[in-house]
Scaffold this active site. Structure first.
Site, PDB file in Angstrom:
ATOM      1  CE1 TYR A  36     -36.361  10.088  11.299  1.00  0.00           C
ATOM      2  CE2 TYR A  36     -37.379  12.096  10.456  1.00  0.00           C
ATOM      3  CZ  TYR A  36     -37.500  10.823  11.009  1.00  0.00           C
ATOM      4  OH  TYR A  36     -38.736  10.304  11.254  1.00  0.00           O
ATOM      5  CB  ALA A  94      -0.944  -0.008   1.200  1.00  0.00           C
ATOM      6  CB  VAL A 154      16.305  -3.641   0.271  1.00  0.00           C
ATOM      7  CG1 VAL A 154      17.331  -2.700   0.891  1.00  0.00           C
ATOM      8  CG2 VAL A 154      15.898  -3.151  -1.110  1.00  0.00           C
ATOM      9  NE  ARG A 199      -0.941   2.976 -11.906  1.00  0.00           N
ATOM     10  CZ  ARG A 199      -1.680   3.191 -10.833  1.00  0.00           C
ATOM     11  NH1 ARG A 199      -1.093   3.584  -9.698  1.00  0.00           N
ATOM     12  NH2 ARG A 199      -2.984   3.007 -10.840  1.00  0.00           N
ATOM     13  CB  CYS A 239      -8.540  -5.417   4.744  1.00  0.00           C
ATOM     14  SG  CYS A 239      -7.462  -4.233   5.580  1.00  0.00           S
ATOM     15  CD1 TRP A 282     -34.172  13.653  19.133  1.00  0.00           C
ATOM     16  CD2 TRP A 282     -32.059  14.318  19.402  1.00  0.00           C
ATOM     17  NE1 TRP A 282     -34.212  14.961  19.552  1.00  0.00           N
ATOM     18  CE2 TRP A 282     -32.934  15.396  19.732  1.00  0.00           C
ATOM     19  CE3 TRP A 282     -30.680  14.514  19.494  1.00  0.00           C
ATOM     20  CZ2 TRP A 282     -32.466  16.640  20.141  1.00  0.00           C
ATOM     21  CZ3 TRP A 282     -30.208  15.748  19.912  1.00  0.00           C
ATOM     22  CH2 TRP A 282     -31.087  16.798  20.222  1.00  0.00           C
TER      23      TRP A 282
END
Length: 475
Positions: free
Chosen positions: A452, A12, A82, A72, A44, A460
């Site tokens: 709501y 990532a 490495v 890319r 994940c 609420w």
């Protein structure tokens, strides 16, 4: 001659940085070293691959190595590890199948990720004992629970041990009651295994608080999961050898008790892969991860760190923190890519927002919930637990949501919240996270103009109700 940006690690943080830097500065030479074969994958999603919701492991890959190289223009070198950083010479030493060589860099990103913790428990090397962090481990576990024979399995990499010779297990013990442990409990249950969870702390999902954890525990028991809480696993016993230390796993031993089982998943957390940086003289923080500043820079000139090997800045505690999650890694990598390309960009702070699916429950947290942690950060915490409906009381299908909300007594500042319910939790936690980033008080949260409609919320909303009740407690 163009500058060279070298990235160590191809998931990532590393690939986000490489992609952003190359996009912002096409003349920049971007080289990524990845010691394995997998890059840019959604770790994940691995529990859902084991469960069977995801058909192929390759479906978790966002962008393939060839797409990085061809579309890319990134010099991505897989199976290249490495093994050394020479800060004075500004070179890294790389090992691959053909030998060892050195690569110069102008800017360097250490994005070496994390690894599954292997606790010092006897029997960790028995057949049928797994850890779960890499793509290779996900494939090994799925093949094991499916009873794939040895001669049909693919190579899993050196970190994955032997498994069960094609014999499908009937039971599994999960050591650890955190995110991965509970996600995998659901996956194993779906595969028809008898599931037991062993947790050394009094509750599963400890960072979510006792009130939330107890609801999760009740739900796990309803699903047939056997819970062993406040229980230390002392040994994983095998069926071979005089001492039961060879061959295939046979039991979990906790004190004087022996629990027969024929497979084990050890899910006791992760540790940052910071050794390479430490060997190069780069500083780590109190968490053990690599210390970084607001731009992701380390203590070494022109060396950055991001992802699961690095610390992040907690907005609530105003201190370094280690929360190895996907968004943190992607965002920090992208910011570092911009900085390397000439546009200094802060990696941003975190508030520790997380959500996990546990069978039919959504369980979420953000900010500081634990009173000891809040006090250490200089707050006087006050908490309130409420339960409210996910929809208008007259609209069918609603279910209860339990919320614990925490604030500072002196200032009224919101510090954190955790919540659990069957619907509506995963997105409601984002309202709290946004309020934490804005350093809002609970009274300000109480007065938010939230949407709501009867199918989605009471007038609420539960978030507003929790803030209203907690605000009253502070008066």
């Amino acid at each position: 001659m163009a500058d060279t940006f070298v990235v160590i690690g191809g998931d990532a943080a590393g690939m986000s940085a490489a992609s952003k830097a190359k996009r912002e500065d096409p003349d920049l030479d971007v080289i990524v070293f990845e010691k394995g074969e997998w890059v840019s994958y959604g770790a994940c999603g691995m529990p859902y691959y084991v469960k069977g919701d995801i058909d192929e492991l390759e479906d978790l890959v966002a962008i393939t190595p060839d797409e990085f190289r061809e579309e890319r223009d990134i010099d991505l070198r897989t199976h290249s590890e490495v093994v050394n950083i020479d800060r004075e010479a500004r070179t890294v030493t790389v090992e691959n199948e053909e030998g060892t060589y050195e690569q110069k860099y102008d800017d360097l990103l250490v994005a070496t990720g994390a690894r599954a913790i292997r606790p010092p428990i006897d029997g960790m090397d028995l057949d049928g004992v797994f850890t779960f962090h890499s793509m290779d481990s996900a494939r090994a576990v799925r093949d094991a629970v499916a009873g794939v024979a040895d001669d049909e399995r693919e190579g899993y990499g050196s970190e994955v041990g032997e498994y069960l010779d094609g014999e499908k297990p009937e039971s599994v013990a999960i050591v650890g009651g955190g995110y991965i442990g509970l996600e995998m409990a659901e996956a194993f249950d779906a595969r028809g295994l008898d599931v037991s969870v062993f947790e050394m702390l009094p509750h599963v999902l400890a960072p979510f608080g006792e009130s939330i954890a107890e609801e999760v525990e009740d739900h796990l028991r309803e699903q047939g999961v056997s819970l062993h809480l406040d229980t230390m696993v002392e040994r994983i016993a095998g069926e071979g050898g005089e001492d039961g230390e060879d061959g295939r796993v046979a039991a979990i031993e906790t004190g004087d008790e022996r629990h027969p089982v024929d497979s084990v998943l050890v899910a006791t957390g992760v540790a940052p892969n910071a050794e390479l940086a430490v060997e190069a003289g780069i500083e780590t923080g109190e968490t053990g991860a690599i210390a970084t500043d607001e731009l992701g820079r380390t203590s070494a000139e022109e060396v950055f760190a991001a992802g699961d090997c690095a610390e992040a800045h907690n907005v609530v505690t105003d201190a370094p923190d280690y929360v190895p999650l996907a968004l943190t890694a992607n965002r920090a990598g992208r910011a570092i890519g911009s900085t390397v390309a000439g546009d200094p960009t802060e990696v941003g702070g975190i508030v520790g927002t997380a959500v996990v699916k546990v069978f039919d429950l959504e369980v979420a947290r953000t900010g500081v919930i634990d009173s000891d942690e809040a006090q250490q950060a200089g707050f006087d915490p006050v908490s309130q637990v409420i339960t409210a409906g996910s929809r208008a009381h007259y609209y069918p299908g609603g279910t209860p949501i339990t919320i614990e909300m925490v604030a500072d007594r002196e200032t009224g500042r919101l510090l954190g919240a955790a919540m659990v319910g069957e619907e509506g939790v995963a997105k409601r936690i984002d309202t709290i996270a946004t309020a934490l980033h804005a350093e809002m008080t609970v009274e300000e949260v109480q007065n938010l103009d939230l949407a709501y409609a009867p199918p989605f919320s009471p007038v609420w909303d539960p978030v507003l109700t929790a803030a209203k009740v907690l605000s009253g407690k502070l008066e």
